[in-house]
Design an enzyme around this catalytic site. Structure first.
Site, short mmCIF file in Angstrom:
data_model
loop_
_atom_site.label_atom_id
_atom_site.label_comp_id
_atom_site.label_asym_id
_atom_site.label_seq_id
_atom_site.Cartn_x
_atom_site.Cartn_y
_atom_site.Cartn_z
CE LYS A 106 -30.47 -48.61 -4.87
NZ LYS A 106 -30.08 -47.99 -6.14
CD GLN A 110 -28.84 -48.67 -9.47
OE1 GLN A 110 -29.66 -48.92 -8.60
NE2 GLN A 110 -27.76 -47.96 -9.23
CG ASP A 140 -32.67 -42.35 -6.99
OD1 ASP A 140 -32.14 -42.54 -5.88
OD2 ASP A 140 -32.30 -42.91 -8.03
#
Ligand code: NAP
Length: 285
Positions: free
Chosen positions: A53, A97, A120
């Site tokens: 990322k 994460q 997300d």
């Protein structure tokens, strides 16, 4: 005849090319999209995802911050960091994460992310907007699946799509998005009876189970589009999908490989979401 391969790598590069251009022009207007990623602990797979990322941000001209916290970080400390990033003007997307260490409640952390920075797409408000068909930041892997199908020129409207898997991060949102594209959607899961009878009716079969090579040719209607979301690490270190690619590609229509199918689309859609979030927060979208 062997089926055409849907290259997520290629589609992903096309989208990233467009994103790079748009970011270049936004930067000239004084807006640099910024993504903050929080990694708690040292899970090896998560470390790889976070590095990828960070690299994508760098390649596409985004501002990026990675907060690597020890596994001993308390929930309060993590929530305080999320709150700080919620307020930070140069950050437009926040990604925590997953999975988090067991002593931290994932739901509380996801709920703490500002809805408009939830790149997300896991915040309940974004999930709710997806369900009712309102504008929202879409979860990256499901959005990547739809984009991949669209950009391959495959019509979804009126088709029977079957999704195997009903998780909150893949199966459920993919089903909703397929329905939004006017497909007729059937969802299967571990309690589905006579699953092969259902999957063999699919014009589009999306597989997100988490079991290596589970779906073989006996599950697939000849000519059906097959999208394999699975990512399973085998004992020999190789990556395998949920679909037995070798047998299925002999009878299916267009099919995604693993690796190089859905996988590359996930980070690309994260970059897309961060750009959208930046534009919305700046009043440009
Ligand atoms: P998950 O949360 O474990 O959900 C798996 C789903 O599959 C569940 O709904 C489960 O049914 C269903 N299932 C399990 N065994 C089954 C069987 N024998 N027959 C029918 N359904 C079955 O997994 P996930 O997070 O959705 O991930 C699925 C796969 O996608 C994994 O391989 C994961 O690594 C991969 N993935 C890839 C990406 C990417 O970027 N490419 C992103 C996310 C996930 P029940 O609900 O009944 O238990």
């Amino acid at each position: 005849m062997t089926a055409p391969i849907i290259s997520g790598k290629q589609v992903s590069e096309e989208i990233r090319g467009n994103l790079r251009q748009e970011v270049e022009s936004l930067v000239k207007q004084g807006l640099t999209p910024g993504l903050a990623v929080i990694l708690v602990g040292e899970d090896p797979a998560s470390q790889v995802y976070v590095r990828n990322k960070e690299k994508a941000c760098h390649d596409l001209g985004y501002y990026s911050e990675v907060h690597r916290l020890p596994a001993s970080t308390s929930q309060e400390e993590l929530l305080a960091l999320v709150e700080k990033l919620n307020q930070q003007a140069d950050i437009h997307g926040i990604l925590v994460q997953l999975p988090l260490p067991k002593h931290i409640d994932e739901k509380s952390v996801i709920n703490a992310i500002a809805v408009e920075k939830d790149v997300d797409g896991f915040h309940p408000v974004n999930v709710g907007n997806l369900v009712i068909g309102d504008d929202s930041l879409l979860p990256c892997t499901p959005a990547g699946v739809i984009e991949l199908i669209k950009r391959t020129g495959i019509e979804m409207s009126g088709k029977h799509a079957v999704v195997i898997g009903r998780s909150n991060i893949v199966g459920k949102p993919v089903s909703l998005l397929l329905q939004r594209e006017n497909a007729t959607v059937t969802m299967c899961h571990s309690r589905t009876a006579n699953m092969k009878e259902i999957t063999k009716q699919a014009d589009i079969l999306v597989v997100a189970i988490g079991r290596a090579n589970f779906v073989d040719a006996s599950y697939v209607k000849p000519g059906a589009v097959v999208i394999d979301v699975g990512m399973n690490r085998l004992d020999n270190g190789k990556l395998a999908g949920d679909v037995d690619f070798e047998s299925v590609k002999e009878i299916s229509g267009p099919i995604t490989p693993v690796p190089g199918g859905v996988g590359p689309m996930t980070i690309t859609m994260l970059m897309h979401n961060t750009l959208i979030a930046a534009k919305r927060l700046a009043g440009l979208a």
